[in-house]
Scaffold this active site. Structure first.
Site, PDB file in Angstrom:
ATOM      1  CG  HIS A  55      -6.406 -13.476  16.390  1.00  0.00           C
ATOM      2  ND1 HIS A  55      -7.741 -13.237  16.472  1.00  0.00           N
ATOM      3  CD2 HIS A  55      -6.053 -14.540  17.076  1.00  0.00           C
ATOM      4  CE1 HIS A  55      -8.090 -14.447  17.148  1.00  0.00           C
ATOM      5  NE2 HIS A  55      -7.252 -15.287  17.632  1.00  0.00           N
TER       6      HIS A  55
ATOM      7  CE  LYS B  97       4.450   2.540  -3.713  1.00  0.00           C
ATOM      8  NZ  LYS B  97       3.629   2.050  -2.786  1.00  0.00           N
TER       9      LYS B  97
ATOM     10  CD  GLU C 167      -0.773  -4.448  -5.242  1.00  0.00           C
ATOM     11  OE1 GLU C 167      -1.839  -3.499  -5.536  1.00  0.00           O
ATOM     12  OE2 GLU C 167       0.337  -4.290  -5.183  1.00  0.00           O
TER      13      GLU C 167
ATOM     14  CB  SER D 200       5.106   4.285  -8.281  1.00  0.00           C
ATOM     15  OG  SER D 200       4.834   5.575  -8.342  1.00  0.00           O
TER      16      SER D 200
END
Ligand code: ARG
Length: 466
Positions: free
Chosen positions: A161, A288, A295, A282
């Site tokens: 979970h 970043k 991804e 970024s």
């Protein structure tokens, strides 16, 4: 007749030229030229069989083979002039052969059709790609074994979970991925077996009136057998659907791993660090470091699931035998193969540079009362029924939560308030190291078991290489 109609091998029964838009709309050469090697290999095998059966002369066969080999070389040098009016890879190559060698070139298409030709080409192509994908999976598994071995002792939180459940080892987690890949490879190998059956000889749909020897052609092309039924051979693309289904499941696995890598490398989890080479920055936020590679792999799973649905839908309404619909099988298949291979390559490159932040992993494994089950098991060994032990430990956890302390941070006196069965030896099982070491059976997370699993895999891989 305009020029383009004159050039078409099937122009005989037509009096009007093809509409220019229709010509472009129905052409597949823009993408199916990718099958040129398989198309030429299929034609050479077909020509050799025709010669052996006395349908073509030795001289004609020799001219055809030399002509096709010259065309292959021309294509490879990038000097072949692909023609849209000639529709597809098959007619482009055949027309070039006729231009090059004349009369004999016109005899190559004896006893075959583009229908059995294309069904053969795709199988040959996909068989090769399947082998390359199996090799790529094998390389990724090799990288996983190294990573699992390096981190066999590293404890981390195991989650259910997405909540801390029990301590596990990072190596054990890597070996879970290994197992998924193993089944993926099994599915592809299975699919390859059904794919490796030759349609040639089915011709358009009913077979041919020439005395062909299909077993000979099949052997030349490395097929396990010639297809049993001519209608089935030219019309079904179930092998492509099956391949794409296996690819979709594999991409689903890669997508799940991607999700884990993305979560683990976030500042909030901070369990791992991906190498700079596999991340990007970024354009606006200087701090970043984004996990773009996982991804993108997660994102690419979407189109492959889409291709599976496209191929299923493509097939479902088609009466036997061949229909032009089938021309739509190639782009989804090509795209599936390209993106699957790219994703496997990305993972294989990315994993060796993955660094575990072992202190943070250990702290995270301690954070959520992850050894509560170990305390319950301890009490069971001291004679309590498991349900009573569960209750005792639940109370101890509630006490810990109230004071923001882990079970291992409570004193023996405090723990004994919940059960007098607890002794000073309890603290060894309350550490994450004690917890994982206790799960010391086949399939368990104990470092010794992870090492044994790795050794078994390595032995199997070494045996497979021999
Ligand atoms: N380009 C076609 C395809 O991909 C080749 C077979 C064409 N056959 C035909 N009867 N029109 O399916």
């Amino acid at each position: 007749m305009n020029d383009s109609t004159a050039a078409k091998p099937w122009a005989g029964r037509f009096t009007e030229p093809t509409d220019a838009f229709v010509e472009a709309f129905t052409a597949s050469v823009g993408f199916d030229r990718r099958l040129y090697r398989q198309d030429i290999a299929g034609s050479i095998a077909h020509a050799r069989m025709l010669v052996r059966q006395g349908i073509l002369s030795e001289a004609e066969g020799a001219d055809i083979i030399a002509g096709l080999e010259a065309i292959a070389a021309q294509i490879e040098r990038g000097e072949f002039n692909w023609s849209v009016p000639l529709e597809d890879v098959h007619m482009n190559i055949e027309a070039a052969l006729i231009t090059a060698i004349g009369e004999a070139g016109k005899r190559l298409h004896t006893g075959r059709s583009r229908n059995d030709q294309v069904a053969t080409d795709i199988r040959l192509w996909l068989r090769e790609e399947t082998d390359a994908i199996l090799a790529a999976i094998d390389r990724l598994q090799g990288v996983l074994l190294d990573l699992a071995e390096r981190e066999a002792d590293s404890v981390m939180p195991g989650l259910t979970h997405l909540q801390v459940a029990q301590p596990i080892t990072f190596g054990h987690h890597m070996m879970a991925w290994y197992e998924m890949l193993e089944r993926d490879a099994g599915r592809l190998a299975d699919c390859r077996r059904r794919m490796n059956v030759m349609p040639l000889g089915a011709a358009a749909l009913a077979g041919t009136s020439f005395p062909i020897d299909r077993d000979y052609t099949a052997a030349l092309l490395g097929f396990d057998a010639a297809a049993e039924n001519s209608l089935d051979a030219v019309s079904d693309r179930d092998f492509a659907i099956e391949f794409t289904a296996a690819a979709a499941i594999l991409m689903m696995h890669l997508s799940r791993w991607s999700e884990e890598l993305i979560i683990w490398s976030s500042a909030q989890f901070g369990l791992i660090e991906l190498s700079d080479a596999y991340c990007t920055g970024s354009s606006i936020m200087p701090q970043k470091k984004n996990p773009d590679v996982p991804e993108l792999v997660r994102g690419k799973s979407a189109r492959i699931f889409g291709h599976l649905l496209a191929l299923l839908t493509l097939m479902k309404g088609q009466p036997l035998a061949y229909n032009k619909d089938n021309q739509e099988d190639k782009e989804p298949l090509f795209d599936t193969v390209d993106n699957l291979r790219g994703s496997l390559l990305a993972f294989t490159g990315m994993l060796p540079g993955l660094q575990c932040r072992r202190e943070r992993m250990r702290a995270a494994a301690m954070a959520g009362y992850a050894t509560a089950t170990d305390l319950a098991d301890y009490l069971v060994r001291r004679g309590l029924p498991f349900r009573d032990a569960h209750e005792v430990v639940g109370k101890a956890v509630a006490f810990g939560v109230a004071g923001a302390r882990d079970l291992a941070e409570l004193s023996l006196e405090e723990l004994r308030r919940f059960s007098p069965a607890i002794g000073p030896d309890v603290f060894t099982i309350l550490t994450p190291e004690g917890s994982v070491a206790a799960r010391d059976h086949h399939g368990g997370t104990a470092p010794a078991q992870v090492r044994a699993a790795i050794a078994r895999k390595r032995a199997r891989r070494a045996a497979a290489e021999r």
